[in-house]
Write an enzyme that holds these catalytic residues in place. Structure first.
Site, PDB file in Angstrom:
ATOM      1  CG  ASP A  97       8.603  -0.518  -5.787  1.00 53.93           C
ATOM      2  OD1 ASP A  97       9.389  -1.427  -5.495  1.00 53.93           O
ATOM      3  OD2 ASP A  97       7.441  -0.724  -6.207  1.00 53.93           O
ATOM      4  CG  ASP A 146       9.099  -2.813  -8.776  1.00 55.07           C
ATOM      5  OD1 ASP A 146       9.696  -1.720  -8.670  1.00 55.07           O
ATOM      6  OD2 ASP A 146       8.313  -3.231  -7.899  1.00 55.07           O
ATOM      7  CG  HIS A 158       3.950  -1.915  -7.452  1.00 53.09           C
ATOM      8  ND1 HIS A 158       4.977  -2.844  -7.465  1.00 53.09           N
ATOM      9  CD2 HIS A 158       3.114  -2.255  -8.463  1.00 53.09           C
ATOM     10  CE1 HIS A 158       4.759  -3.718  -8.448  1.00 53.09           C
ATOM     11  NE2 HIS A 158       3.639  -3.377  -9.058  1.00 53.09           N
ATOM     12  CG  HIS A 212       3.341  -2.258  -1.119  1.00 52.06           C
ATOM     13  ND1 HIS A 212       3.030  -1.086  -1.758  1.00 52.06           N
ATOM     14  CD2 HIS A 212       3.998  -3.028  -2.035  1.00 52.06           C
ATOM     15  CE1 HIS A 212       3.474  -1.135  -3.011  1.00 52.06           C
ATOM     16  NE2 HIS A 212       4.066  -2.300  -3.195  1.00 52.06           N
TER      17      HIS A 212
END
Length: 380
Positions: free
Chosen positions: A185, A277, A187, A149
């Site tokens: 991931d 996740d 996200h 990120h």
């Protein structure tokens, strides 16, 4: 039993100094103590999750396929290959002032955090260099804090430095012509995408939960229309998946969207960005991948690397916040990457009911959009 050959081993790069990043306790990832809770939970990105991954790779049935290596801290010069001087200076100043600073929502720079972030970045670079120098084909940067990120000019989502992005830039600087980044991931890998958004040398593909923007630190939406800009138009492919897509949904996305794009791009280096996740039991995601799903993704990626990259594949650790199940899912992913004929470890939670019907419809719509709008894919 004899040890596996060097061509069937994964070189894991790790330094225990990364455990010194203390993210604290509070209400989930806020650091807040409301005053009326008896038990405050650890921040989801805590050292326990990584300790269990290290442990399962050291002591689990995959251990004979693992070679351990040490990384080194990144230098400021190395960080500047992806991040701006102003951003790096801000983190240096915050660390000099003792840390204890919330850089952005949920992202805490505490004493020990900056050095851990340097280790995470440098360890990932060490893993990539190991591949580039010809010492091995498969390497796994087992690192924290995570990085995907982190954008060139700001932190985001528990991330300070973009570990994968730095490794990609090293590969380009070392002569690689085309690098694939596949991020699974839960996200959106917005920081990595932002770093190469105007480049046609890097194909960034992200399979993520359809979560959209979450504020100033994460302005990107991760939607299908974020395709890149300029020379990079068509080289950022987002696959926002509906909640609960599961093993079958992810498998369908890999076969129908990811693999055709990779075949057209023909990379000479691959980076697989992994976060557990997206598992069925993670507190920070709403997807339903199980060990079988991760194992199959690992297998698909390995076969792509064998075909296009001379088997060269760097794996970079990101999220995954169920302290136990994340470790199991890493084990399964690496089993897949090794393309082993039989599973080494059974799923402790096993069956999870899923219905991929809706996910398939969404993926088909994404596929049709990309085939219409991405020049590289128009004749697929």
């Amino acid at each position: 039993m004899s040890s596996p050959s060097t061509s069937c081993r994964i070189n894991v790069f790790w330094r225990d100094g990364m455990l010194n990043h203390d993210t604290g306790k509070g209400v989930f990832d806020t650091g807040m103590n409301p005053g009326f809770l008896e038990v405050l939970e650890k921040h989801p990105e805590n050292s326990d999750r990584i300790r269990n991954i290290v442990s399962i790779l050291s002591k689990g049935p995959i251990s004979s396929y693992i070679s351990w290596h040490s990384g080194s801290p990144a230098t400021i010069h190395q960080l500047l290959s992806f991040h701006s001087q102003e951003y790096v200076d801000m983190l240096i100043e915050a660390d000099k002032n003792g840390g204890n600073k919330e850089i952005c929502c949920g992202t805490f720079l505490n004493p020990g955090s900056f050095n851990a972030a340097l280790l995470a970045a440098g360890t990932t670079l060490s893993a990539m260099k190991y591949i580039l120098d010809g010492y091995g084909e498969l390497a796994y940067a087992l690192v924290r804090p995570p990085g995907h990120h982190a954008q060139p000019t700001q932190a985001d989502g528990y991330c300070f430095f973009n570990n994968a992005g730095l490794a990609v830039q090293l590969a380009l600087d070392s002569g690689c012509k085309k690098v694939l980044v596949l991020d699974i991931d839960v996200h959106y890998g917005n920081g990595t995408a932002e770093g190469f958004y105007r480049s046609d040398k890097v194909l960034t593909v992200s399979l993520h939960m359809n979560h959209g923007s979450w504020g100033p630190s994460h302005p990107q939406n991760g939607t299908v229309d974020e395709l890149g800009e300029g020379e990079g138009f068509g080289y950022n492919l987002n696959v926002p998946l509906p909640n609960g897509s599961g093993d079958e949904g992810y498998g369908y996305a890999m076969r129908e969207v990811v693999i055709p794009a990779v075949e057209k791009f023909e990379p000479d280096m691959m980076v697989l960005v992994i976060g557990q996740d997206s598992s069925a039991f993670d507190p920070n995601g709403r997807q339903c991948l199980t060990m079988d799903g991760y194992r199959e993704i690992g297998r698909m990626v390995r076969r792509l690397a064998d075909k296009h990259c001379g088997s060269r594949l760097l794996i970079v650790q990101e999220g995954g916040y169920h302290v136990t199940y994340s470790a199991y899912c890493v084990h399964a992913t690496l089993e897949g990457v090794l393309d082993l004929p039989h599973r080494l470890l059974s799923d402790p939670i096993a069956y999870y009911p899923e219905d991929e019907t809706f996910a398939v419809k969404v993926i088909e719509a994404i596929k049709q959009f990309q085939m219409k709008n991405v020049p590289m894919l128009k004749d697929v």
